[in-house]
Write an enzyme that holds these catalytic residues in place. Structure first.
Site, PDB file in Angstrom:
ATOM      1  N   ARG A 196      39.973  12.057   8.931  1.00 57.85           N
ATOM      2  CA  ARG A 196      38.536  12.001   8.687  1.00 57.85           C
ATOM      3  C   ARG A 196      38.178  10.821   7.784  1.00 57.85           C
ATOM      4  O   ARG A 196      38.898  10.503   6.852  1.00 57.85           O
ATOM      5  CB  ARG A 196      38.061  13.310   8.060  1.00 57.85           C
ATOM      6  CG  ARG A 196      36.544  13.384   7.934  1.00 57.85           C
ATOM      7  CD  ARG A 196      36.106  14.567   7.080  1.00 57.85           C
ATOM      8  NE  ARG A 196      36.127  15.813   7.834  1.00 57.85           N
ATOM      9  CZ  ARG A 196      35.894  17.008   7.275  1.00 57.85           C
ATOM     10  NH1 ARG A 196      35.663  17.110   5.983  1.00 57.85           N
ATOM     11  NH2 ARG A 196      35.925  18.094   8.002  1.00 57.85           N
ATOM     12  N   ARG A 223      19.854   7.484  16.886  1.00 57.91           N
ATOM     13  CA  ARG A 223      19.323   7.391  15.520  1.00 57.91           C
ATOM     14  C   ARG A 223      18.206   6.344  15.456  1.00 57.91           C
ATOM     15  O   ARG A 223      17.175   6.552  14.825  1.00 57.91           O
ATOM     16  CB  ARG A 223      20.444   7.014  14.544  1.00 57.91           C
ATOM     17  CG  ARG A 223      21.408   8.147  14.227  1.00 57.91           C
ATOM     18  CD  ARG A 223      22.598   7.649  13.395  1.00 57.91           C
ATOM     19  NE  ARG A 223      23.403   8.752  12.879  1.00 57.91           N
ATOM     20  CZ  ARG A 223      24.722   8.708  12.709  1.00 57.91           C
ATOM     21  NH1 ARG A 223      25.398   7.611  13.016  1.00 57.91           N
ATOM     22  NH2 ARG A 223      25.374   9.754  12.225  1.00 57.91           N
ATOM     23  N   HIS A 225      30.402   0.326  17.317  1.00 54.77           N
ATOM     24  CA  HIS A 225      29.827   1.508  16.671  1.00 54.77           C
ATOM     25  C   HIS A 225      30.112   1.365  15.190  1.00 54.77           C
ATOM     26  O   HIS A 225      31.262   1.417  14.764  1.00 54.77           O
ATOM     27  CB  HIS A 225      30.479   2.783  17.212  1.00 54.77           C
ATOM     28  CG  HIS A 225      30.164   4.020  16.410  1.00 54.77           C
ATOM     29  ND1 HIS A 225      28.878   4.451  16.205  1.00 54.77           N
ATOM     30  CD2 HIS A 225      30.965   4.893  15.753  1.00 54.77           C
ATOM     31  CE1 HIS A 225      28.912   5.556  15.456  1.00 54.77           C
ATOM     32  NE2 HIS A 225      30.165   5.834  15.176  1.00 54.77           N
TER      33      HIS A 225
END
Length: 332
Positions: A99, A169, A193
């Site tokens: 993560r 977004r 990205h």
């Protein structure tokens, strides 16, 4: 005495269960489970498989979803550490990986995740050799390349979630400024990205009316309304959400389910997603970046040729060079 089931039900047919629309999610962290619930709520699969290395968490998540079966229309939800549970998947979504930590760039994650992919991808390919691979783990553009290299799949079947969320977004923030729903606000963010994504100002429109034509300073430093800030907010938004709640989940989960819907229903909608760009936009290396792609049952069948300014194209090329600089150092 016959069993209750036999007293109640007379069987007519011995069936072999082969799923027709199976989806697998690899990784049951916050993002994986947001993808799973979003897919379940859209009734896209006849079987959902979850895979992870953390067996207790995996079983708990599976049971929790199974207990919601009455409210869903996906008849079979399975899980396992062993990839045999993923057999015959049409679509495999990879969310597993280390993560992103607060303040950590997506690119910093890369070698940690390559090592994880070296285990995951061959197992997926073994049990679902004809599936589409949808990579969500970050840095997504590089890991889509990694998945493509390891899998040996043709490039149409290896897809990165890419700028689908960045563009969503962007359209949300555009809508907030204009007082119009995001669905009616059109604008595309392409390229990497993340931090070096490219907003295509020339394509921004509502009802076909170009914002750049009405407001030629759009996206420039000379712009009094500072629309450039909208793109900056998009770039900063993941970092901000991570800082506030620890991770991002709901938006990426919904974004992935949106892509899954185009694939499973062969919708052939156009999405800004990560695909192999060699030979396009002056890019000569095997890099994956987001451009508008036609997405359907075979994965990415076509790419829309976007008219970019020389500045935008240079930006895209610079992203490609950055990614290639990292990719060529990777240890497979």
């Amino acid at each position: 005495m016959a069993a209750l089931k036999d007293q109640l039900i007379h069987n007519l047919l011995k069936e072999e269960h082969v799923p027709q629309n199976k989806i697998t999610v690899v990784g049951v962290g916050a993002v994986g489970m947001a993808c799973a619930i979003s897919i379940l709520m859209k009734d896209l699969a006849d079987e959902l498989a979850l895979v992870d290395v953390m067996e207790d968490k995996l079983k708990g998540e599976m049971m929790d979803l199974q207990h919601g079966s009455l409210f869903l229309r996906t008849p079979k939800i399975v899980s396992g550490k062993d990839y045999s549970v993923t057999a015959n998947s049409k679509l495999v979504i990879i969310t597993a990986g280390a993560r992103q930590q607060e303040g950590e760039s997506r690119l910093n994650l890369v070698q940690r995740n390559v090592n994880i992919f070296k285990f995951i991808i061959p197992n997926v390919v073994k049990y679902s050799p004809h599936c589409k691979l949808l990579v969500v783990s970050n840095p997504v553009d590089i890991l889509t390349y990694v998945a493509w290299k390891i899998s040996g799949f043709p490039k149409n079947r290896v897809i990165g979630s890419g700028c689908n969320l960045d563009s969503a977004r962007f359209r949300y923030l555009m809508g907030e400024r204009l007082g119009v729903h995001a669905l009616s606000c059109h604008g595309w963010i392409l390229g990497e990205h993340g931090d070096s994504s490219v907003p295509v100002w020339s394509g921004m429109n509502v009802a076909g009316v170009s914002l750049k034509t009405l407001h030629p300073e759009l996206g420039t430093d000379a712009d009094k309304e500072q629309w450039k800030q909208v793109h900056k907010q998009v770039v900063d938004s993941a970092y901000e959400v991570i800082k506030l709640k620890g991770y991002t989940t709901w938006a990426i989960g919904l974004s992935v389910a949106d892509l899954a819907e185009s694939i499973m229903k062969n919708l052939r909608r156009v999405h800004p997603i990560s695909t192999m760009l060699k030979g396009l936009y002056g890019i000569k290396e095997d890099v994956f970046l987001s451009v508008p792609c036609v997405l359907g049952q075979n994965g990415i069948s076509d790419v829309v040729k976007v008219t970019l300014t020389s500045e935008e194209e240079a930006h895209l090329k610079k992203s490609a060079d950055t990614l290639w600089g990292i990719q060529k150092e990777l240890q497979f």
